[in-house]
Design a protein around this motif. Structure first.
Motif, short mmCIF file in Angstrom:
data_model
loop_
_atom_site.label_atom_id
_atom_site.label_comp_id
_atom_site.label_asym_id
_atom_site.label_seq_id
_atom_site.Cartn_x
_atom_site.Cartn_y
_atom_site.Cartn_z
N ALA A 37 69.68 21.28 41.62
CA ALA A 37 70.42 20.14 42.17
C ALA A 37 70.42 18.94 41.22
N VAL A 38 69.28 18.65 40.62
CA VAL A 38 69.16 17.43 39.82
C VAL A 38 69.66 17.62 38.40
N VAL A 39 69.26 18.72 37.76
CA VAL A 39 69.60 18.91 36.34
C VAL A 39 71.01 19.45 36.18
N THR A 40 71.30 20.60 36.78
CA THR A 40 72.57 21.28 36.48
C THR A 40 73.75 20.82 37.32
N THR A 41 73.51 20.11 38.41
CA THR A 41 74.63 19.81 39.30
C THR A 41 74.95 18.33 39.40
N PHE A 42 74.02 17.52 39.89
CA PHE A 42 74.41 16.18 40.32
C PHE A 42 73.89 15.01 39.51
N VAL A 43 72.95 15.20 38.61
CA VAL A 43 72.42 14.06 37.88
C VAL A 43 72.60 14.21 36.37
N PHE A 44 71.90 15.19 35.77
CA PHE A 44 71.91 15.23 34.31
C PHE A 44 73.27 15.62 33.74
N THR A 45 73.93 16.62 34.29
CA THR A 45 75.24 17.02 33.75
C THR A 45 76.26 15.90 33.90
N VAL A 46 76.13 15.11 34.96
CA VAL A 46 77.01 13.95 35.13
C VAL A 46 76.72 12.91 34.05
N TYR A 47 75.44 12.67 33.81
CA TYR A 47 75.01 11.73 32.76
C TYR A 47 75.49 12.21 31.38
N LEU A 48 75.35 13.51 31.12
CA LEU A 48 75.66 14.07 29.80
C LEU A 48 77.16 14.04 29.52
N THR A 49 77.99 14.00 30.54
CA THR A 49 79.43 13.96 30.34
C THR A 49 80.01 12.55 30.49
N SER A 50 79.14 11.55 30.48
CA SER A 50 79.60 10.16 30.59
C SER A 50 80.10 9.67 29.23
N ALA A 51 80.72 8.51 29.22
CA ALA A 51 81.42 7.98 28.04
C ALA A 51 80.58 7.90 26.77
N PRO A 52 79.31 7.48 26.82
CA PRO A 52 78.54 7.35 25.57
C PRO A 52 78.42 8.64 24.76
N PHE A 53 78.62 9.80 25.38
CA PHE A 53 78.45 11.06 24.67
C PHE A 53 79.75 11.58 24.04
N GLY A 54 80.88 10.91 24.30
CA GLY A 54 82.12 11.32 23.67
C GLY A 54 83.26 11.38 24.65
N PRO A 55 84.47 11.75 24.18
CA PRO A 55 85.65 11.85 25.05
C PRO A 55 85.42 12.84 26.20
N GLU A 56 85.97 12.51 27.34
CA GLU A 56 85.73 13.27 28.57
C GLU A 56 86.02 14.76 28.42
N ALA A 57 87.23 15.12 28.00
CA ALA A 57 87.61 16.53 27.93
C ALA A 57 86.77 17.28 26.91
N GLU A 58 86.48 16.62 25.78
CA GLU A 58 85.70 17.28 24.72
C GLU A 58 84.28 17.58 25.18
N VAL A 59 83.64 16.60 25.83
CA VAL A 59 82.27 16.79 26.28
C VAL A 59 82.20 17.83 27.39
N SER A 60 83.15 17.78 28.33
CA SER A 60 83.18 18.76 29.41
C SER A 60 83.35 20.17 28.87
N SER A 61 84.21 20.31 27.85
CA SER A 61 84.43 21.62 27.24
C SER A 61 83.16 22.12 26.56
N LYS A 62 82.45 21.24 25.87
CA LYS A 62 81.20 21.63 25.21
C LYS A 62 80.13 22.01 26.24
N LEU A 63 80.10 21.30 27.36
CA LEU A 63 79.16 21.64 28.42
C LEU A 63 79.45 23.04 28.94
N GLY A 64 80.73 23.33 29.19
CA GLY A 64 81.09 24.65 29.65
C GLY A 64 80.73 25.72 28.63
#
Length: 440
Positions: A37-64
């Motif tokens: 719940a905390v790491v993979t779903t609702f907290v850390f992955t949301v944090y990791l795909t936020s603006a400071p880590f890069g463009p939205e689509a690019e970061v989401s694609s890298k996460l996937g």
């Protein structure tokens, strides 16, 4: 020599011991909610795909992509890891090792500062944690047979599942109140430098570590198989036996095999819902991290209550009916979220929570439906295959999500990928007949 205890006293002691083992076993599920719940779903992955880590689509694609790599590793190894650890009598040992790796990966996420330079570190730790958690789950689920029998396996499995939902709710609430909501949280932690999320990862790691401990003391280790081959030979033997089991099902219990395949697909779609829901809420609907966690708590409550209520309905209308309508309504809700996205956050609240109603019932009905298909005397073998087939296709949802985001250019398109996996699972389920067949 002391007198033997009266039968009633011995029976009472056995019942107490049994209940203690069940509670200890279920506490691992309670603690594991910290990673799910905390790491993979609702907290850390949301944090990791936020603006400071890069463009939205690019970061989401890298996460996937990172989760896709983890899924491929799981698919190659998970189907036999349980068989090898059982043959060596090391089920608890490997549960401990993989739990420790998951806890360590979670704790090390504290090093991921809100900067593009730390994106790779975050993705690597997330992938390692996912692989270790899936391997730990193989050993954990195998332990169910040590604490349950045919008369109570459903209740005990459901109790553990419920503890997981509850553990996720309690931990998310604590993190919300202690670190995410306040400007200055517990221990003086603030959002500057992402420390509120980073410290929450340390708390999540401690949560899992503490609640995982009881199972190692309460549940005994299984004996080793003296005729089991060595590790290298054992790996080849395990894969060979796996193929033999599948071939035997094809000859003698084909409906069971069809359902195993269908359920593996739609269960991966369910995993995709959990993994990417927070990301879609944040990037597709502009949810703040605090709002994502509030939604997570509400979704867990809805899912838990709906699973209990629809469990009674399942006995009246049948498990397959529950699965078909639940998956279909999940796909409809997903499409409505995608199509109505421009109308605002209320769309995700409304149809996201509606979708959550059907997640638990699908999981519960899937297990009970399989119980009706298993050839007599092969329950343990087939339920073991049920657990591993789901992991063998665990790359489908991340791959579909990544492809949809890449093609659409926005995170919101990821919903279409997840809905597609669920729909394929539903189509594979439709022709499966609820009939028991006899196996060799």
């Amino acid at each position: 020599m002391s007198e033997p205890r009266p039968v009633a006293e011995a029976a009472h002691h056995t019942e107490r011991t049994h209940r203690g083992r069940v509670l200890a076993w279920s506490l691992w599920d309670w603690g594991s909610a910290s990673f799910q719940a905390v790491v993979t779903t609702f907290v850390f992955t949301v944090y990791l795909t936020s603006a400071p880590f890069g463009p939205e689509a690019e970061v989401s694609s890298k996460l996937g992509s990172a989760l896709l790599v983890a899924g491929v590793i799981v698919a190659l190894v998970a189907p036999v890891i349980g068989r090898l650890s059982d043959a060596a009598g090391r089920r608890k040992t490997w549960l401990g090792i993989n739990t420790a790796v998951t806890v360590a990966s979670t704790a090390l996420l504290v090093l991921v500062a809100p900067d593009q330079r730390y994106l790779t570190l975050g993705l690597v730790l997330l992938a390692i944690g996912n692989v270790a958690f899936e391997f730990a789950s193989v050993s954990y689920n195998a332990m169910l047979g040590q604490i349950a029998n045919n008369g109570n396996v459903g209740r005990i499995s459901g109790f553990g599942w419920g503890m997981g939902y509850l553990g996720g709710i309690v931990l998310l609430a604590l993190l919300l109140v202690g670190f995410i909501f306040p400007e200055v949280g517990w221990f003086g932690v603030t959002s500057e430098g992402g420390w509120n999320v980073r410290v929450a990862m340390v708390v999540a790691a401690l949560w899992f570590a503490v609640f995982a401990i009881p199972v190692f003391f309460a549940v005994p280790e299984i004996p080793a198989d003296p005729e089991a081959p060595g590790t290298a030979r054992g790996l080849l033997t395990a894969y060979r036996d796996l193929f033999r089991t599948v071939a035997d099902l094809w000859r003698n219990a084909r409906q069971t095999l069809f359902f195993l395949f269908a359920s593996a697909v739609f269960r991966d779609g369910l995993a995709g819902v959990f993994t990417f829901a927070g990301v879609i809420a944040a990037l597709g609907f502009g949810f703040e991290s605090t709002t994502v966690i509030v939604f997570a708590i509400a979704a867990n409550v809805v899912a838990g209550l709906a699973t209990i209520v629809l469990g009674y309905l399942e006995d009246r209308i049948g498990a397959k009916t529950v699965m078909i309508f639940s998956i279909l309504l999940m796909v409809v809700c997903g499409m409505l979220i995608f199509l109505l996205n421009p109308l605002g956050a209320w769309v995700f609240w409304t149809f996201g929570l509606t979708l959550s109603v059907f997640v638990g019932p699908v999981q519960s009905a899937s297990r009970s439906f399989l119980a009706r298909l298993i050839p007599p005397g092969r329950e343990g073998e087939i339920f073991g295959l049920y657990a591993t087939t789901g992991r063998a296709v665990s790359f489908l949802a991340p791959a579909a999500f990544t492809a949809a985001v890449a093609l659409g250019g926005s995170t919101i398109y990821g919903i279409l990928g997840i809905a597609l996996v669920l729909l394929i699972g539903l189509l594979l389920l439709l022709p499966v007949r609820a009939e028991r067949t006899s196996g060799a």
